[in-house]
Design a protein around this motif. Structure first.
Motif, PDB file in Angstrom:
ATOM      1  N   TRP A  33       0.829  -1.196   0.000  1.00  0.00           N
ATOM      2  CA  TRP A  33       0.000   0.000   0.000  1.00  0.00           C
ATOM      3  C   TRP A  33       0.862   1.244   0.000  1.00  0.00           C
ATOM      4  N   ASN A  34       0.250   2.370  -0.289  1.00  0.00           N
ATOM      5  CA  ASN A  34       0.877   3.664  -0.072  1.00  0.00           C
ATOM      6  C   ASN A  34      -0.201   4.725   0.057  1.00  0.00           C
ATOM      7  N   ASN A  35       0.157   5.831   0.674  1.00  0.00           N
ATOM      8  CA  ASN A  35      -0.731   6.980   0.777  1.00  0.00           C
ATOM      9  C   ASN A  35      -0.272   7.972  -0.283  1.00  0.00           C
ATOM     10  N   PRO A  36      -1.038   8.142  -1.360  1.00  0.00           N
ATOM     11  CA  PRO A  36      -0.588   8.995  -2.461  1.00  0.00           C
ATOM     12  C   PRO A  36      -0.395  10.456  -2.078  1.00  0.00           C
ATOM     13  N   LYS A  37      -0.950  10.870  -0.954  1.00  0.00           N
ATOM     14  CA  LYS A  37      -0.755  12.257  -0.514  1.00  0.00           C
ATOM     15  C   LYS A  37       0.633  12.489   0.080  1.00  0.00           C
TER      16      LYS A  37
ATOM     17  N   HIS B 296       3.347   9.671  -0.118  1.00  0.00           N
ATOM     18  CA  HIS B 296       4.355   8.776  -0.704  1.00  0.00           C
ATOM     19  C   HIS B 296       4.402   8.969  -2.214  1.00  0.00           C
TER      20      HIS B 296
ATOM     21  N   LYS C 132       4.517   0.530   0.998  1.00  0.00           N
ATOM     22  CA  LYS C 132       4.610   0.121   2.385  1.00  0.00           C
ATOM     23  C   LYS C 132       4.045  -1.301   2.436  1.00  0.00           C
TER      24      LYS C 132
ATOM     25  N   LEU D 236      -7.501  -0.674   4.067  1.00  0.00           N
ATOM     26  CA  LEU D 236      -6.704   0.136   3.142  1.00  0.00           C
ATOM     27  C   LEU D 236      -7.505   0.561   1.913  1.00  0.00           C
TER      28      LEU D 236
ATOM     29  N   ARG E 266      -9.627   3.654   2.180  1.00  0.00           N
ATOM     30  CA  ARG E 266      -8.849   4.894   2.185  1.00  0.00           C
ATOM     31  C   ARG E 266      -8.144   5.136   0.857  1.00  0.00           C
TER      32      ARG E 266
ATOM     33  N   PHE F  46      -5.740   3.351  -0.345  1.00  0.00           N
ATOM     34  CA  PHE F  46      -4.314   3.121  -0.162  1.00  0.00           C
ATOM     35  C   PHE F  46      -3.861   1.752  -0.692  1.00  0.00           C
TER      36      PHE F  46
ATOM     37  N   ARG G 145      -2.723  -1.225  -2.854  1.00  0.00           N
ATOM     38  CA  ARG G 145      -2.123  -1.362  -4.183  1.00  0.00           C
ATOM     39  C   ARG G 145      -2.174  -2.806  -4.672  1.00  0.00           C
TER      40      ARG G 145
END
Length: 87
Positions: free
Chosen positions: A37-41, A43, A49, A65, A68, A70, A72
């Motif tokens: 996952w990642n938080n595009p805001k 990362h 992650k 996830l 939200r 997040f 992937r």
């Protein structure tokens, strides 16, 4: 990166589990999945992650996830490697 070394720290330290464990709070089951996952805001697009999951908690963690935006991908945990340390 090797999951065991990323979770256990330096050789001889007893700070982490010997086998990768599920990331769900309170769960001590062996992990068999990597949830990437990642938080595009915060990362960049390529950053991933990793949460580790047992079979029982895989869907719960993916859903958390996905809600939200997040999530992937989810891949099997094989060979003791993850794309990034478990967090």
């Amino acid at each position: 990166m090797d999951v065991l070394s990323s979770l256990g720290g330096q050789a001889g330290e007893a700070s982490g589990p010997e086998t990768p464990q599920c990331s769900r709070k309170g769960c001590r089951s062996a992990a068999v999945w990597q949830i990437l996952w990642n938080n595009p805001k915060i990362h960049d697009e390529q950053r991933r992650k990793v949460w580790l999951a047992c079979d029982e908690h895989r869907a719960w963690l993916e859903n958390f996830l996905a809600q939200r935006l997040f999530l992937r991908s989810t891949v099997p945990l094989t060979g003791g490697d993850t794309e990034e340390s478990a967090t």
